[in-house]
Write a protein that holds these residues in place. Sequence first.
Motif, PDB file in Angstrom:
ATOM      1  N   VAL A   1     100.343 -23.999-136.821  1.00  0.00           N
ATOM      2  CA  VAL A   1     100.570 -24.833-138.276  1.00  0.00           C
ATOM      3  C   VAL A   1     100.155 -26.254-138.029  1.00  0.00           C
ATOM      4  O   VAL A   1      99.565 -26.694-138.907  1.00  0.00           O
ATOM      5  CB  VAL A   1     102.147 -25.050-138.066  1.00  0.00           C
ATOM      6  CG1 VAL A   1     102.484 -25.609-139.463  1.00  0.00           C
ATOM      7  CG2 VAL A   1     102.959 -23.533-137.979  1.00  0.00           C
ATOM      8  N   MET A   2     100.059 -26.790-136.767  1.00  0.00           N
ATOM      9  CA  MET A   2      99.227 -28.169-136.889  1.00  0.00           C
ATOM     10  C   MET A   2      98.270 -28.120-135.464  1.00  0.00           C
ATOM     11  O   MET A   2      98.288 -28.429-134.439  1.00  0.00           O
ATOM     12  CB  MET A   2     100.425 -29.344-136.210  1.00  0.00           C
ATOM     13  CG  MET A   2     101.524 -29.329-137.282  1.00  0.00           C
ATOM     14  SD  MET A   2     103.048 -28.643-136.934  1.00  0.00           S
ATOM     15  CE  MET A   2     104.201 -29.161-137.928  1.00  0.00           C
ATOM     16  N   ALA A   3      97.262 -27.532-135.912  1.00  0.00           N
ATOM     17  CA  ALA A   3      96.205 -27.045-134.862  1.00  0.00           C
ATOM     18  C   ALA A   3      95.393 -28.033-134.287  1.00  0.00           C
ATOM     19  O   ALA A   3      94.674 -27.931-133.374  1.00  0.00           O
ATOM     20  CB  ALA A   3      95.337 -25.634-135.571  1.00  0.00           C
ATOM     21  N   GLY A   4      95.163 -29.255-134.922  1.00  0.00           N
ATOM     22  CA  GLY A   4      94.323 -30.231-134.442  1.00  0.00           C
ATOM     23  C   GLY A   4      92.930 -29.470-134.418  1.00  0.00           C
ATOM     24  O   GLY A   4      92.464 -28.964-135.276  1.00  0.00           O
ATOM     25  N   VAL A   5      92.058 -29.900-133.281  1.00  0.00           N
ATOM     26  CA  VAL A   5      90.795 -29.512-133.103  1.00  0.00           C
ATOM     27  C   VAL A   5      90.776 -27.961-132.411  1.00  0.00           C
ATOM     28  O   VAL A   5      89.586 -27.614-132.197  1.00  0.00           O
ATOM     29  CB  VAL A   5      89.912 -30.403-132.229  1.00  0.00           C
ATOM     30  CG1 VAL A   5      89.919 -31.718-132.959  1.00  0.00           C
ATOM     31  CG2 VAL A   5      90.437 -30.670-130.876  1.00  0.00           C
ATOM     32  N   GLY A   6      91.973 -27.527-132.224  1.00  0.00           N
ATOM     33  CA  GLY A   6      91.832 -26.075-131.594  1.00  0.00           C
ATOM     34  C   GLY A   6      92.033 -25.886-130.185  1.00  0.00           C
ATOM     35  O   GLY A   6      91.886 -24.987-129.664  1.00  0.00           O
ATOM     36  N   PRO A   7      93.028 -26.838-129.484  1.00  0.00           N
ATOM     37  CA  PRO A   7      93.430 -26.595-127.954  1.00  0.00           C
ATOM     38  C   PRO A   7      94.172 -25.219-127.834  1.00  0.00           C
ATOM     39  O   PRO A   7      94.046 -24.852-126.739  1.00  0.00           O
ATOM     40  CB  PRO A   7      94.092 -27.879-127.852  1.00  0.00           C
ATOM     41  CG  PRO A   7      94.609 -28.421-129.011  1.00  0.00           C
ATOM     42  CD  PRO A   7      93.694 -28.187-130.023  1.00  0.00           C
ATOM     43  N   PHE A   8      95.058 -24.868-128.955  1.00  0.00           N
ATOM     44  CA  PHE A   8      95.783 -23.507-128.872  1.00  0.00           C
ATOM     45  C   PHE A   8      94.875 -22.384-129.149  1.00  0.00           C
ATOM     46  O   PHE A   8      95.062 -21.330-129.027  1.00  0.00           O
ATOM     47  CB  PHE A   8      97.090 -23.560-129.294  1.00  0.00           C
ATOM     48  CG  PHE A   8      98.182 -24.689-128.967  1.00  0.00           C
ATOM     49  CD1 PHE A   8      98.690 -24.066-127.443  1.00  0.00           C
ATOM     50  CD2 PHE A   8      98.634 -25.676-129.432  1.00  0.00           C
ATOM     51  CE1 PHE A   8      99.609 -24.801-126.845  1.00  0.00           C
ATOM     52  CE2 PHE A   8      99.599 -26.547-128.835  1.00  0.00           C
ATOM     53  CZ  PHE A   8     100.032 -25.924-127.680  1.00  0.00           C
ATOM     54  N   VAL A   9      94.066 -22.822-130.247  1.00  0.00           N
ATOM     55  CA  VAL A   9      93.314 -21.810-130.944  1.00  0.00           C
ATOM     56  C   VAL A   9      92.308 -21.077-130.103  1.00  0.00           C
ATOM     57  O   VAL A   9      92.238 -19.777-130.062  1.00  0.00           O
ATOM     58  CB  VAL A   9      92.647 -22.266-132.364  1.00  0.00           C
ATOM     59  CG1 VAL A   9      91.644 -21.128-132.830  1.00  0.00           C
ATOM     60  CG2 VAL A   9      93.766 -22.882-133.143  1.00  0.00           C
ATOM     61  N   LEU A  10      91.513 -21.702-129.331  1.00  0.00           N
ATOM     62  CA  LEU A  10      90.336 -21.223-128.733  1.00  0.00           C
ATOM     63  C   LEU A  10      90.720 -20.188-127.682  1.00  0.00           C
ATOM     64  O   LEU A  10      90.474 -18.988-127.100  1.00  0.00           O
ATOM     65  CB  LEU A  10      89.494 -22.234-127.990  1.00  0.00           C
ATOM     66  CG  LEU A  10      88.052 -22.486-128.973  1.00  0.00           C
ATOM     67  CD1 LEU A  10      88.602 -23.094-130.325  1.00  0.00           C
ATOM     68  CD2 LEU A  10      87.343 -23.637-128.266  1.00  0.00           C
ATOM     69  N   PRO A  11      91.851 -20.628-126.684  1.00  0.00           N
ATOM     70  CA  PRO A  11      92.223 -19.764-125.558  1.00  0.00           C
ATOM     71  C   PRO A  11      92.938 -18.793-126.154  1.00  0.00           C
ATOM     72  O   PRO A  11      92.849 -17.500-125.190  1.00  0.00           O
ATOM     73  CB  PRO A  11      93.203 -20.919-124.681  1.00  0.00           C
ATOM     74  CG  PRO A  11      93.330 -21.994-125.631  1.00  0.00           C
ATOM     75  CD  PRO A  11      92.596 -22.339-126.398  1.00  0.00           C
ATOM     76  N   ALA A  12      93.839 -18.739-127.211  1.00  0.00           N
ATOM     77  CA  ALA A  12      94.311 -17.448-127.820  1.00  0.00           C
ATOM     78  C   ALA A  12      93.246 -16.636-128.178  1.00  0.00           C
ATOM     79  O   ALA A  12      93.451 -15.315-127.959  1.00  0.00           O
ATOM     80  CB  ALA A  12      95.104 -18.055-128.993  1.00  0.00           C
ATOM     81  N   LEU A  13      92.225 -17.110-129.139  1.00  0.00           N
ATOM     82  CA  LEU A  13      90.958 -16.334-129.276  1.00  0.00           C
ATOM     83  C   LEU A  13      90.384 -15.478-127.977  1.00  0.00           C
ATOM     84  O   LEU A  13      89.928 -14.366-128.055  1.00  0.00           O
ATOM     85  CB  LEU A  13      89.975 -17.058-130.083  1.00  0.00           C
ATOM     86  CG  LEU A  13      90.358 -17.273-131.485  1.00  0.00           C
ATOM     87  CD1 LEU A  13      89.196 -18.252-132.024  1.00  0.00           C
ATOM     88  CD2 LEU A  13      90.475 -16.058-132.348  1.00  0.00           C
ATOM     89  N   LYS A  14      90.325 -16.157-126.981  1.00  0.00           N
ATOM     90  CA  LYS A  14      89.620 -15.695-125.879  1.00  0.00           C
ATOM     91  C   LYS A  14      90.575 -14.761-125.172  1.00  0.00           C
ATOM     92  O   LYS A  14      89.955 -13.681-124.446  1.00  0.00           O
ATOM     93  CB  LYS A  14      89.262 -16.702-124.712  1.00  0.00           C
ATOM     94  CG  LYS A  14      88.210 -17.790-125.204  1.00  0.00           C
ATOM     95  CD  LYS A  14      87.587 -18.368-124.080  1.00  0.00           C
ATOM     96  CE  LYS A  14      86.112 -19.032-124.368  1.00  0.00           C
ATOM     97  NZ  LYS A  14      85.648 -19.450-123.302  1.00  0.00           N
ATOM     98  N   ARG A  15      91.685 -14.608-125.424  1.00  0.00           N
ATOM     99  CA  ARG A  15      92.760 -13.520-124.827  1.00  0.00           C
ATOM    100  C   ARG A  15      92.742 -12.305-125.900  1.00  0.00           C
ATOM    101  O   ARG A  15      93.485 -11.243-125.675  1.00  0.00           O
ATOM    102  CB  ARG A  15      94.126 -14.171-124.782  1.00  0.00           C
ATOM    103  CG  ARG A  15      94.017 -15.246-123.452  1.00  0.00           C
ATOM    104  CD  ARG A  15      95.431 -15.649-123.181  1.00  0.00           C
ATOM    105  NE  ARG A  15      96.478 -14.620-123.018  1.00  0.00           N
ATOM    106  CZ  ARG A  15      96.347 -14.036-121.716  1.00  0.00           C
ATOM    107  NH1 ARG A  15      96.008 -14.639-120.736  1.00  0.00           N
ATOM    108  NH2 ARG A  15      97.480 -13.284-121.262  1.00  0.00           N
ATOM    109  N   GLY A  16      92.012 -12.424-126.940  1.00  0.00           N
ATOM    110  CA  GLY A  16      92.073 -11.283-127.827  1.00  0.00           C
ATOM    111  C   GLY A  16      92.879 -11.412-129.033  1.00  0.00           C
ATOM    112  O   GLY A  16      92.803 -10.325-129.790  1.00  0.00           O
ATOM    113  N   ALA A  17      93.583 -12.490-129.330  1.00  0.00           N
ATOM    114  CA  ALA A  17      94.769 -12.402-130.218  1.00  0.00           C
ATOM    115  C   ALA A  17      93.828 -13.008-131.567  1.00  0.00           C
ATOM    116  O   ALA A  17      92.893 -13.442-131.564  1.00  0.00           O
ATOM    117  CB  ALA A  17      95.640 -13.746-129.976  1.00  0.00           C
ATOM    118  N   THR A  18      94.509 -12.484-132.837  1.00  0.00           N
ATOM    119  CA  THR A  18      94.043 -12.929-133.932  1.00  0.00           C
ATOM    120  C   THR A  18      94.834 -14.503-134.271  1.00  0.00           C
ATOM    121  O   THR A  18      95.990 -14.525-134.139  1.00  0.00           O
ATOM    122  CB  THR A  18      94.498 -11.964-135.207  1.00  0.00           C
ATOM    123  OG1 THR A  18      93.889 -10.649-134.671  1.00  0.00           O
ATOM    124  CG2 THR A  18      94.100 -12.271-136.566  1.00  0.00           C
TER     125      THR A  18
END
Length: 421
Positions: free
Chosen positions: A242-259
């Motif tokens: 919801v408050m992603a900023g520059v993506g510090p949660f987004v990138l590791p989640a993508l690398k683990r295969g999540a959408t």
Amino acid sequence: VSVLYWKSKMTFDAASVEAPKTYREQFRKDVATKAVICSAKQTGDVLKALRGLVVSQRRVRAVLDGAEGQRRVILDPKCVVEHSLESVDDVRRVRPDVPALSGMENTVVPLTADNFTMDEILAQLLPKGVVVPSGFEQVGHIAHLNLQDAQLPFKRLIGQVLLDCNQGSGVKSVVNKLEIKSVFRELELELLAGVDDMNAVVREHGCVFHVPFDRVYWNSRLSREHSRLAELLGPTDVLFDVMAGVGPFVLPALKRGATVYGNDLNPASVAAMQRNVEGNISEKDRKRFSGSCEDGRAFIRRIRQEHLSVDPKHQRRHFVMNLPAIAVEFLDAFVDPPLRDEVDRNFVIHVYCFVKTMVTAEAHEDAIAQASAVIGTRIPDRCVENVHVVRDVAPKKLMVCLSFRLPEHLWRETRHRGEAY
């Protein structure tokens, strides 16, 4: 520390405040001491026997080459004075087990500012009553200070010393935070020393983040938390940040295969997040990412409507809300408008908040109470998946992550408060 040079605090030099780079001249000094001479083969045994008497100063070599096959072991000048070490016999009087020594000679240790740590230098330079800064945060090449009022008259001196003492760790710019100047959580920064470049590059958990530090929010102290949350995700899971900023949660989640659906109110954050996804995630895997620039409540309500239908693949949906000062307030978007029967009831919310206690049990209860107050009902223990203490941010203040599911009865109760959308 510093006994090699200072017997008392130096007289404060106001010129260092006006011209910070001149402070280094005050640390140039040749310090007289003694050196004992031994054979190269016995150097290790001599050092062991003279432990506590040998010079121990930053970037000062304790052992130097002597004549052929010999070494010169430099003694601490304070110990030389305290123990009256003027000859080999004096050394044997203090340390009878020392191996055979060939002799003793006078020597000089040249010192510069490079032989002292940042804390040691500032402790000598700052006036009495002005506390040495306790630390700083490094974001890429930027060192970020939060100076106290009493330190501000000496801010450029502090900045220059920090820069000089930390260039080996990549510091090129030193800034002081003035305030958070907008709803986008942009920092108003004052450059104290170094280059005027606020575009940092940060490496974290195998990812490279581009961080326009004066336009977005970033906290390097949350590195472990970013990976901890990502480790909760499986390859069929979905993350709504919801408050992603520059993506510090987004990138590791993508690398683990999540959408991943990454959202932020700040356009600069969304642009940086998109750049970071493109720079770290393959073109194929980028199809699992969607970015948006919306208010947090609007994002939650849109996701509820578009993406929370019951899924036959049994994907687990995760909402993360990392804005601890106010994130809890946005929980009302999960219950207003009322919930729909067909919505997946197994999604989990990870909301960050501050609690004013250092007692773990009290922190758990405080976090649950804050969230319960916003959604309008007590969150039962069976719906609480975890309460994780992230870090202490101040005396008697913790940052906490509450992970919970909405209570089942909300689906029944909200139907009586209005039509589901």
